[in-house]
Design an enzyme around this catalytic site. Structure first.
Site, mmCIF file in Angstrom:
data_model
loop_
_atom_site.group_PDB
_atom_site.id
_atom_site.type_symbol
_atom_site.label_atom_id
_atom_site.label_comp_id
_atom_site.label_asym_id
_atom_site.label_seq_id
_atom_site.Cartn_x
_atom_site.Cartn_y
_atom_site.Cartn_z
ATOM 1 N N ASP A 123 0.785 -1.211 0.047
ATOM 2 C CA ASP A 123 -0.046 -0.057 -0.032
ATOM 3 C C ASP A 123 0.817 1.291 -0.020
ATOM 4 O O ASP A 123 0.374 2.450 -0.057
ATOM 5 C CB ASP A 123 -1.044 -0.059 1.179
ATOM 6 N N TYR A 146 12.399 2.788 -0.689
ATOM 7 C CA TYR A 146 11.643 1.587 -0.450
ATOM 8 C C TYR A 146 10.338 1.442 -1.465
ATOM 9 O O TYR A 146 10.224 0.749 -2.409
ATOM 10 C CB TYR A 146 11.540 0.923 0.768
HETATM 11 P P1 NAD Z 1 11.139 -9.794 4.687
HETATM 12 O O1 NAD Z 1 12.144 -8.782 4.847
HETATM 13 O O2 NAD Z 1 10.978 -10.364 5.831
HETATM 14 O O3 NAD Z 1 11.640 -10.668 3.829
HETATM 15 C C1 NAD Z 1 12.221 -10.728 2.402
HETATM 16 C C2 NAD Z 1 12.965 -11.974 2.021
HETATM 17 O O4 NAD Z 1 13.157 -11.933 0.509
HETATM 18 C C3 NAD Z 1 13.942 -12.493 2.891
HETATM 19 O O5 NAD Z 1 13.871 -13.916 3.316
HETATM 20 C C4 NAD Z 1 15.281 -12.296 1.850
HETATM 21 O O6 NAD Z 1 16.143 -13.197 2.294
HETATM 22 C C5 NAD Z 1 14.758 -12.588 0.669
HETATM 23 N N1 NAD Z 1 15.504 -11.770 -0.412
HETATM 24 C C6 NAD Z 1 15.818 -10.305 -0.464
HETATM 25 N N2 NAD Z 1 16.676 -10.124 -1.710
HETATM 26 C C7 NAD Z 1 16.579 -11.345 -2.262
HETATM 27 C C8 NAD Z 1 17.135 -11.616 -3.361
HETATM 28 N N3 NAD Z 1 17.829 -10.564 -4.217
HETATM 29 N N4 NAD Z 1 16.951 -12.999 -3.845
HETATM 30 C C9 NAD Z 1 16.335 -13.720 -3.181
HETATM 31 N N5 NAD Z 1 15.715 -13.447 -2.102
HETATM 32 C C10 NAD Z 1 15.964 -12.196 -1.539
HETATM 33 O O7 NAD Z 1 9.858 -9.292 3.842
HETATM 34 P P2 NAD Z 1 8.321 -9.476 4.185
HETATM 35 O O8 NAD Z 1 7.883 -8.500 5.366
HETATM 36 O O9 NAD Z 1 7.989 -10.694 4.430
HETATM 37 O O10 NAD Z 1 7.725 -8.810 2.943
HETATM 38 C C11 NAD Z 1 7.467 -9.694 1.691
HETATM 39 C C12 NAD Z 1 7.092 -9.010 0.405
HETATM 40 O O11 NAD Z 1 5.691 -8.263 0.923
HETATM 41 C C13 NAD Z 1 7.863 -7.908 -0.068
HETATM 42 O O12 NAD Z 1 7.923 -7.867 -1.224
HETATM 43 C C14 NAD Z 1 7.259 -6.706 0.661
HETATM 44 O O13 NAD Z 1 7.486 -5.394 0.052
HETATM 45 C C15 NAD Z 1 5.814 -7.084 0.623
HETATM 46 N N6 NAD Z 1 5.142 -6.428 1.737
HETATM 47 C C16 NAD Z 1 5.033 -6.471 3.158
HETATM 48 C C17 NAD Z 1 4.470 -5.849 4.110
HETATM 49 C C18 NAD Z 1 4.760 -6.054 5.691
HETATM 50 O O14 NAD Z 1 3.960 -5.330 6.370
HETATM 51 N N7 NAD Z 1 5.727 -6.671 5.844
HETATM 52 C C19 NAD Z 1 3.294 -5.223 3.655
HETATM 53 C C20 NAD Z 1 2.887 -4.931 2.243
HETATM 54 C C21 NAD Z 1 4.118 -5.795 1.233
HETATM 55 O O1 DAU Z 2 2.630 -0.510 4.483
HETATM 56 C C1 DAU Z 2 3.032 -1.701 4.230
HETATM 57 C C2 DAU Z 2 4.802 -1.424 4.404
HETATM 58 O O2 DAU Z 2 4.698 -1.760 5.955
HETATM 59 C C3 DAU Z 2 5.605 -2.782 3.853
HETATM 60 O O3 DAU Z 2 5.414 -2.556 2.638
HETATM 61 C C4 DAU Z 2 7.028 -2.683 4.382
HETATM 62 O O4 DAU Z 2 7.676 -3.559 3.830
HETATM 63 C C5 DAU Z 2 6.978 -2.748 5.962
HETATM 64 O O5 DAU Z 2 8.328 -2.287 6.512
HETATM 65 C C6 DAU Z 2 5.855 -1.517 6.498
HETATM 66 O O6 DAU Z 2 6.460 -0.319 6.389
HETATM 67 P P1 DAU Z 2 6.330 0.746 7.463
HETATM 68 O O7 DAU Z 2 7.242 2.048 7.354
HETATM 69 O O8 DAU Z 2 4.962 1.131 7.632
HETATM 70 O O9 DAU Z 2 6.770 -0.106 8.959
HETATM 71 P P2 DAU Z 2 7.644 -0.040 9.904
HETATM 72 O O10 DAU Z 2 7.360 -1.190 10.930
HETATM 73 O O11 DAU Z 2 8.973 0.261 9.877
HETATM 74 O O12 DAU Z 2 6.828 1.277 10.731
HETATM 75 C C7 DAU Z 2 5.628 1.483 11.055
HETATM 76 C C8 DAU Z 2 5.589 2.659 11.466
HETATM 77 O O13 DAU Z 2 6.164 2.690 12.897
HETATM 78 C C9 DAU Z 2 6.036 3.954 10.891
HETATM 79 O O14 DAU Z 2 5.157 5.151 11.033
HETATM 80 C C10 DAU Z 2 7.283 4.476 11.428
HETATM 81 C C11 DAU Z 2 7.007 3.934 13.000
HETATM 82 N N1 DAU Z 2 8.036 3.402 13.825
HETATM 83 C C12 DAU Z 2 8.850 2.339 13.407
HETATM 84 C C13 DAU Z 2 9.714 1.591 14.017
HETATM 85 C C14 DAU Z 2 10.571 0.594 13.555
HETATM 86 C C15 DAU Z 2 8.432 3.960 14.838
HETATM 87 O O15 DAU Z 2 7.896 4.901 15.467
HETATM 88 N N2 DAU Z 2 9.450 3.462 15.803
HETATM 89 C C16 DAU Z 2 10.280 2.599 15.247
HETATM 90 O O16 DAU Z 2 11.394 1.862 15.790
#
Ligand code: NAD
Ligand code: DAU
Length: 335
Positions: A123, A146
């Site tokens: 998102d 990112y």
């Molecule tokens: P994560 O950081 O936990 O995991 C990423 C994985 O990708 C790891 O296992 C890492 O080793 C692998 N990776 C990184 N670079 C690579 C490469 N070059 N080749 C092969 N593997 C590689 O991420 P996540 O939080 O599980 O997110 C997964 C996907 O979902 C991502 O594409 C992220 O953008 C998307 N996403 C995450 C969130 C969230 O809240 N975590 C929300 C929306 C979308």
């Molecule tokens: O919205 C989806 C995204 O959510 C994914 O695409 C990303 O991969 C994922 O990392 C996440 O991004 P955010 O930046 O929203 O997530 P993060 O957990 O880093 O931070 C959430 C909120 O909390 C943001 O407003 C920053 C704040 N924050 C984060 C950390 C790590 C703090 O205030 N203190 C902290 O230490």
């Protein structure tokens, strides 16, 4: 169905693999993961001996390995990415390389092998919104290296649908939480810090809003898009739980029974998006809505981190410690 899941050793990817192997007894999964700092085979210990599961260590930017694996599957689901906004501010290069060039490498393989391609986007590609919610056709307006690299990746994926007729699908989910999330993201870093009696660093005023979705709800939505999504379309996936970071912080302190004196206001994240919000009518119409209640799933998540210290305690040393000292502490004015 034979699936090439990339980035399956990360947080959402590992939960997705477990979901698929449990639900579809005849599906085969190859998990291609580079095992960066965020990739962790501990996330998949319970499925590593499953006869329908295979792990391959490798980089999605490596065309040779990608082409070899693409020849064995029907679909590619691309979770692999650099994912932490803070790290993308300190060193964007890996984000451009993996999130954009890696997606390109996978798209080429999908094109050559006539595979379905599901891009896991976010998102964050829409940027911040003060009021209302973004719909799928709204303009992409990302703020960080990112989210820009993720927007680039999904636009490239869409171009392969338009230009080459590749069967491309995109999901854009909100912030996930749940088991196996690397303790650099808000919820796991705050839960584990609280358990260790360490401070909880809130960026800026803590009034930023995120829409939290339990990771299993997201996996179920991705599963639905994989099977029922319309080629060339993107689908928003939101949890329906918009909360300020301060609300989340207080909830974590309540669930861990720790005092509010652990709260530490630190320097804000540069370019910090104020609020994310997505309209989910399109995926609702496909037949999905979140099943998990926020309070209950948060309680279970805290419980999971309480019961799985073996998983996160070893992560919170080594590379993690170095990152926090060199970049994070310095940027946010932490001692
Ligand atoms: P994560 O950081 O936990 O995991 C990423 C994985 O990708 C790891 O296992 C890492 O080793 C692998 N990776 C990184 N670079 C690579 C490469 N070059 N080749 C092969 N593997 C590689 O991420 P996540 O939080 O599980 O997110 C997964 C996907 O979902 C991502 O594409 C992220 O953008 C998307 N996403 C995450 C969130 C969230 O809240 N975590 C929300 C929306 C979308
Ligand atoms: O919205 C989806 C995204 O959510 C994914 O695409 C990303 O991969 C994922 O990392 C996440 O991004 P955010 O930046 O929203 O997530 P993060 O957990 O880093 O931070 C959430 C909120 O909390 C943001 O407003 C920053 C704040 N924050 C984060 C950390 C790590 C703090 O205030 N203190 C902290 O230490």
């Amino acid at each position: 169905m034979r699936l090439l899941v990339t980035g399956g050793a990360g947080f959402i990817g590992s939960n997705f693999i477990r979901h698929i192997l449990t639900k579809y007894k005849d599906y085969k999964i190859i998990n291609l993961d580079k095992l960066t700092y965020a990739g962790n085979l501990d996330n998949l210990k319970d499925v590593e001996k499953n006869k329908n599961y295979e792990f391959v260590k490798g980089d999605i930017c490596d065309a040779e390995i990608v082409n070899k694996l693409a020849a064995k599957v029907d679909v590619i689901i691309n979770f692999a990415a650099e994912t932490h906004v803070d790290r993308s501010i300190g060193s964007p290069e890996d984000f451009i390389r993996t999130d954009i060039f890696g997606t390109y490498t996978l798209l080429e393989a999908a094109k050559e092998n006539k595979l379905k391609f599901l891009q896991i986007s976010t998102d964050e590609v829409y940027g911040s919104i003060e009021k209302g919610s973004f719909k799928e056709n709204d303009r992409l307006n990302p703020s960080s290296p990112y989210s820009s690299s993720k927007a680039g990746a999904e636009l490239l994926a869409h171009s392969y649908f338009v230009t080459f007729g590749v069967d491309v699908l995109v999901t854009r989910s909100s912030n996930n939480y749940g088991p196996y999330q690397y303790p650099e993201k808000l919820i796991p870093v705050f839960i584990t810090n609280a358990m260790e009696d360490k401070s909880l660093p809130i960026y800026g005023d803590g009034q930023q809003v995120r829409d939290w979705i339990y990771v299993i709800d997201n996996c179920e939505a991705i599963d639905l898009v994989l099977h029922k999504g319309k080629s060339g379309e993107a689908y928003n996936i939101g949890g329906g739980n918009e909360k300020t970071n301060m609300y989340i912080t207080k909830k974590i302190l309540e669930l861990t029974k720790k005092p509010e004196s652990l709260i530490n206001y630190v320097k804000d994240r540069p370019g910090h998006d104020r609020r994310y919000s997505v309209d989910c009518k399109k995926i609702n119409a496909l037949g999905w809505k979140p099943r998990y209640d926020f309070d209950k799933a948060m309680k279970e998540t805290v419980q999971w981190y309480r019961q799985n210290k073996w998983w996160w305690e070893k992560i919170k040393t080594g590379e993690y410690k170095k990152y926090y000292i060199e970049h994070y502490h310095e940027r946010h004015g932490l001692k």
